[in-house]
Enzyme design. Structure first.
Site, mmCIF file in Angstrom:
data_model
loop_
_atom_site.group_PDB
_atom_site.id
_atom_site.type_symbol
_atom_site.label_atom_id
_atom_site.label_comp_id
_atom_site.label_asym_id
_atom_site.label_seq_id
_atom_site.Cartn_x
_atom_site.Cartn_y
_atom_site.Cartn_z
ATOM 1 N N HIS A 1 0.810 -1.216 0.000
ATOM 2 C CA HIS A 1 0.000 0.000 0.000
ATOM 3 C C HIS A 1 0.848 1.274 0.000
ATOM 4 O O HIS A 1 1.114 1.865 1.043
ATOM 5 C CB HIS A 1 -0.874 -0.034 1.272
ATOM 6 C CG HIS A 1 -2.065 0.844 1.190
ATOM 7 N ND1 HIS A 1 -3.317 0.443 1.589
ATOM 8 C CD2 HIS A 1 -2.219 2.117 0.777
ATOM 9 C CE1 HIS A 1 -4.168 1.429 1.409
ATOM 10 N NE2 HIS A 1 -3.525 2.464 0.932
ATOM 11 N N LEU B 1 2.382 6.621 -4.897
ATOM 12 C CA LEU B 1 3.570 7.137 -5.576
ATOM 13 C C LEU B 1 3.358 8.533 -6.141
ATOM 14 O O LEU B 1 4.311 9.217 -6.494
ATOM 15 C CB LEU B 1 3.999 6.167 -6.693
ATOM 16 C CG LEU B 1 4.892 5.002 -6.258
ATOM 17 C CD1 LEU B 1 4.318 4.228 -5.086
ATOM 18 C CD2 LEU B 1 5.150 4.054 -7.422
ATOM 19 N N ARG B 2 2.104 8.951 -6.228
ATOM 20 C CA ARG B 2 1.708 10.312 -6.633
ATOM 21 C C ARG B 2 1.990 10.666 -8.091
ATOM 22 O O ARG B 2 1.583 11.731 -8.539
ATOM 23 C CB ARG B 2 2.346 11.376 -5.732
ATOM 24 C CG ARG B 2 2.056 11.217 -4.247
ATOM 25 C CD ARG B 2 0.582 11.309 -3.920
ATOM 26 N NE ARG B 2 0.339 11.342 -2.482
ATOM 27 C CZ ARG B 2 -0.764 10.890 -1.909
ATOM 28 N NH1 ARG B 2 -1.744 10.383 -2.644
ATOM 29 N NH2 ARG B 2 -0.923 10.961 -0.608
ATOM 30 N N ASN C 1 -4.745 6.087 -7.026
ATOM 31 C CA ASN C 1 -5.352 7.432 -6.977
ATOM 32 C C ASN C 1 -4.378 8.533 -7.399
ATOM 33 O O ASN C 1 -4.102 9.472 -6.665
ATOM 34 C CB ASN C 1 -5.946 7.726 -5.590
ATOM 35 C CG ASN C 1 -4.946 7.538 -4.471
ATOM 36 O OD1 ASN C 1 -3.931 6.877 -4.627
ATOM 37 N ND2 ASN C 1 -5.240 8.130 -3.323
ATOM 38 N N HIS D 1 -5.596 -0.895 5.493
ATOM 39 C CA HIS D 1 -5.337 -0.033 6.662
ATOM 40 C C HIS D 1 -6.377 -0.120 7.789
ATOM 41 O O HIS D 1 -7.024 0.863 8.124
ATOM 42 C CB HIS D 1 -5.098 1.416 6.245
ATOM 43 C CG HIS D 1 -6.066 1.981 5.218
ATOM 44 N ND1 HIS D 1 -7.415 1.951 5.378
ATOM 45 C CD2 HIS D 1 -5.829 2.608 4.039
ATOM 46 C CE1 HIS D 1 -7.979 2.531 4.334
ATOM 47 N NE2 HIS D 1 -7.043 2.940 3.510
ATOM 48 N N ASP E 1 0.791 2.452 3.810
ATOM 49 C CA ASP E 1 -0.098 3.549 3.392
ATOM 50 C C ASP E 1 0.711 4.839 3.235
ATOM 51 O O ASP E 1 0.276 5.916 3.651
ATOM 52 C CB ASP E 1 -1.267 3.751 4.362
ATOM 53 C CG ASP E 1 -2.390 4.583 3.727
ATOM 54 O OD1 ASP E 1 -2.263 4.943 2.540
ATOM 55 O OD2 ASP E 1 -3.386 4.867 4.417
ATOM 56 N N HIS F 1 2.603 14.197 1.229
ATOM 57 C CA HIS F 1 1.958 15.494 0.965
ATOM 58 C C HIS F 1 3.002 16.578 1.167
ATOM 59 O O HIS F 1 3.830 16.487 2.081
ATOM 60 C CB HIS F 1 0.784 15.730 1.915
ATOM 61 C CG HIS F 1 -0.370 14.810 1.678
ATOM 62 N ND1 HIS F 1 -1.117 14.853 0.522
ATOM 63 C CD2 HIS F 1 -0.891 13.811 2.424
ATOM 64 C CE1 HIS F 1 -2.063 13.918 0.582
ATOM 65 N NE2 HIS F 1 -1.938 13.260 1.722
ATOM 66 N N PHE G 1 -5.290 14.214 4.347
ATOM 67 C CA PHE G 1 -5.053 13.068 5.217
ATOM 68 C C PHE G 1 -3.786 12.342 4.760
ATOM 69 O O PHE G 1 -3.511 12.262 3.572
ATOM 70 C CB PHE G 1 -6.218 12.083 5.126
ATOM 71 C CG PHE G 1 -7.506 12.604 5.703
ATOM 72 C CD1 PHE G 1 -7.792 12.435 7.046
ATOM 73 C CD2 PHE G 1 -8.432 13.264 4.903
ATOM 74 C CE1 PHE G 1 -8.981 12.904 7.582
ATOM 75 C CE2 PHE G 1 -9.624 13.736 5.433
ATOM 76 C CZ PHE G 1 -9.898 13.556 6.771
#
Lengths: 431, 307
Positions: free
Chosen positions: A63, A66-67, A97, A235, A308, A312, A326
């Site tokens: 999980h 990698l953005r 995502n 998670h 996870d 950010h 989050f």
């Protein structure tokens, strides 16, 4: 590429083979060639002294975020995989995502190409369950799997429509890939910033009740029973979920579950002071939940430890906690935080390694996470006694959003062997 | 003795002695507001910034008057939008204000915890003038001041707080202050508006108003945030008024000399009937008067002036 590597005198732990003994491990041409108490090798060979160290299968993270594509200011395939290598992982699963969402072959191919070109570890993409992860229509699951996706998830969001989730599970059976659900009831959690309880009351922050997770865990268990599909719950954060999963497993339902180091290390108390680095979803829960998570890990209810890893940028977290996104990064601290479970006597070292190697591999149905003769040589070397202090300046991840900065930890990653190539942590860090 | 802190962020973080010091200091400043020339030179040369990210008349005016009566220079910055929506981060806004050599920043913000961002980053003293549903310490202190002034003390009083405790920063500040000064605190409201775990603060929760106010010395009514109606917290305002509205009949259940308080603005006919709001028990306007004195005390104590 180095042809031969001899890792000497380490404690080799391979839960898949039931091995836990001091010995040598020989790697040739990218695969594990021999394991024994003392191997003698003729000819040229790179020797790695592993005395006092653990030699384990390369860690696998089910999980990671990698953005890339879309959020390269937070993280890229290159930086995420560098963080993974520093954390002892040799394989990470990339959640879909991104922007665009990984709901079609071209995005999967893009991620795999990036990983091939710039990746420091193996990347296994996870495809979206639904188009755009909107929870409205199934994505082209067959195409995603054909392109290389190893699992399906709308992670970051739940599939709220139970009927659609049922169909996704049924359809995924054709390809024998797991459906990974982010268990959250969006109505119960709407507007929530942290766990609902005494601390959210004290801080005046909108709470997310534990039931937001548990109602979806209960639903997914019911759907797993109905469909017979491979369902993996991501998670897991609270005690109620552990109870439901334990009972489901007792009844023989094929669900698996993961938790993350922050859920067995921190409680909602960490949000006091309004530090957005303690804002994550699901939120940090109570001491009692933390104990239940630990019990779930100890008795096998929770199969895997995942990170996870959710990078950010600093400015996104240095704002009003209501507006902060989050998530925390986790790849570089996961092993040391998990090692505390061994220090506290909750898990044996092989059981811990199993939750970070063999079990994640089994969940995604890949023959990795083991040190069998002929297996691809993905190995992690760990100095279990070495202490280190988490320093934001040393993170390989592009983002620094960790609530563990400043923590003193045990268990330093000495390096990884990736497909037969040794990458010393010291060399990577320029030490 | 002075304050032990640079900022006033939450009553939860204050010691009893600090609260008592503020209340005592407010007492001496209350007299200033009764003079013909309502001004003392105490904060001459100091700059106070009222930074209000949420609409407010009462609190902003009260702080402004308090600062002006102490001869400070006051700048008012009001914006209804969040800093993020504006495109500038709260931290950048704060740094810009500090670059103008502010001494005290008074912040009201819709997000709980917003003043902590400023307090951590700035040399200026920061006063929380209400942050989200977290705290409103100056309101809590003026409530304590008013009760103490009217009742002679707070120890042992039965104080009932009625209404939307879940969203109320005033309730949180009041509860912490009242508990620290020895009051017995009761809460009354529908279960949808009582936050989880609040019993752990040593308060008693009631869902029936009559039961709560029997034998009360003080009743603090909270403003019902009308914008929240329709979000499932309440069926209708009418039903709320029937179950939790304070009327003369209900006031009669309390002790003689009960004080009726409200942080304002009042929704007449919802939280309280007009005859009670304007009646003999009501000290609602005196709370407003005392607010200026309490805020003068806070500005004075934070400015580091020696008495």
């Amino acid at each position: 590429m180095t042809e031969r590597i001899l890792i000497q005198g380490g404690r080799i732990i391979d839960p898949a083979a039931g091995r836990d003994a001091v010995g040598d491990l020989l790697i040739e041409e990218g695969v594990i060639r021999e394991i024994g108490p003392r191997l003698s090798v003729k000819g040229s060979c790179q020797k790695i002294d592993a005395a006092g160290k653990l030699v384990v299968p390369g860690l696998i993270d089910l999980h990671s975020h990698l953005r890339e594509p879309g959020f390269e200011y937070k993280e890229t395939v290159a930086t995420a995989t560098a963080a993974a290598a520093a954390g002892g992982f040799t394989t990470i699963c990339a959640m879909p995502n991104t922007n665009p969402i990984n709901d079609n072959q071209s995005v999967t191919e893009f991620i795999l190409e990036r990983a091939k070109a710039e990746g420091k570890v193996h990347v296994l993409p996870v495809g979206a369950i639904t188009k755009g992860s909107k929870g409205e229509e199934l994505a082209e699951i067959g195409e995603l799997v054909a392109a290389g996706c190893v699992a399906l998830s709308d992670d970051g969001r739940p599939v709220m429509n139970s009927e659609l989730m049922r169909r996704a599970m049924e359809y995924a059976k054709i390809f024998d890939v797991p459906v990974i659900d982010h268990c959250e009831d969006l109505n119960l959690s709407a507007g929530g910033v942290m766990f609902e309880g005494e601390v959210s009351t004290a801080l005046g922050l909108k709470g997310i009740p534990a039931a937001s997770e548990t109602v979806m865990v209960a639903r997914d268990i019911a759907l797993a029973e109905l469909t017979g599909a491979k369902v993996h719950l991501a998670h897991i954060s609270c005690g109620g979920s552990v109870h439901l999963i334990r009972e489901a497993k007792r009844r023989g339902i094929a669900v698996t579950a993961e938790t993350c180091p922050h859920y067995f290390t921190l409680t909602d108390d960490r949000v006091r002071g309004f530090d957005a680095n303690a804002k994550m979803k699901p939120p940090l829960a109570t001491r009692r939940d933390l104990e239940e998570i630990r019990a779930g890990l100890a008795d096998g209810t929770i199969d895997a430890i995942a990170t996870d890893h959710a990078p950010h940028a600093a400015q996104e977290k240095e704002c009003e906690i209501d507006h902060a996104p989050f998530g925390i990064i986790g790849l570089e601290t996961a092993f040391s935080l998990s090692l505390m479970l061994v220090e506290e006597g909750l898990l044996t070292l092989p059981a811990l390694i199993q939750k970070m190697t063999e079990n994640p591999a089994r969940i995604i149905g890949k023959k990795i996470g083991q040190l069998g003769i002929g297996d691809r040589a993905d190995v992690t070397l760990i100095d279990p006694a070495a202490e280190w202090v988490v320093d934001a300046g040393h993170f390989k991840s592009k983002s620094k959003n960790s609530p563990f900065i400043g923590w003193k930890m045990k268990g330093r990653i000495a390096g990884i062997v990736l497909s037969g190539v040794w990458k010393s942590a010291d060399a990577e860090a320029g030490r | 003795m002075g304050l032990k802190r640079k900022d006033i962020l939450a009553i939860a973080e204050m010691e009893k002695e600090e609260i008592e010091l503020i209340l005592q200091t407010a007492e001496s400043f209350k007299e200033v507001s009764t003079r013909e020339i309502k001004k003392v030179p105490t904060l001459r040369g100091k700059t106070v910034v009222n930074l209000f990210f949420e609409p407010s008349t009462r609190t902003r005016t009260s702080f402004e008057l308090a600062a002006k009566r102490l001869s400070a220079d006051v700048i008012n910055i009001s914006t209804s939008s969040s800093s993020v929506v504006k495109g500038e981060t709260l931290l950048d806004t704060a740094r810009n204000i500090e670059a103008m050599q502010s001494d005290i920043i008074i912040l009201r913000h819709a997000s709980s915890g917003a003043p902590y961002i400023l307090a951590r980053a700035l040399r200026s003293a920061v006063i929380n003038a209400g942050d989200g549903s977290h705290e409103h310490p100056s309101q809590g202190l003026l409530d304590l001041y008013t009760i103490k002034e009217k009742k002679g003390g707070i120890q042992g009083l039965k104080v009932v707080i009625v209404g939307d405790v879940l969203h109320s920063r005033v309730a949180r500040s009041d509860i912490h202050g009242l508990k620290k000064l020895g009051a017995e605190v009761h809460l009354a409201g529908p279960p949808t508006m009582i936050p989880l775990g609040i019993e752990q603060w040593g308060v008693k929760v009631h869902y029936r108003l009559e039961e709560a106010i029997a034998g009360a010395d003080v009743i603090i009514l909270l403003r019902l945030q009308l914008e929240r109606q329709g979000k499932g917290y309440l069926p209708t305002l009418r039903e709320y008024a029937q179950l939790y509205g304070l009327n003369s009949k209900r006031v009669a259940l309390a002790n003689n000399g009960v004080l009726v308080m409200h942080p304002g603005p009042i929704n007449r006919g919802v939280e309280v009937t007009p005859e009670v709001a304007d009646g003999l028990s009501s000290v609602i306007l005196e709370q407003v008067t005392n607010g200026v004195a309490v805020r003068m005390a806070l500005l004075y104590l934070l400015s580091g002036e020696k008495s």
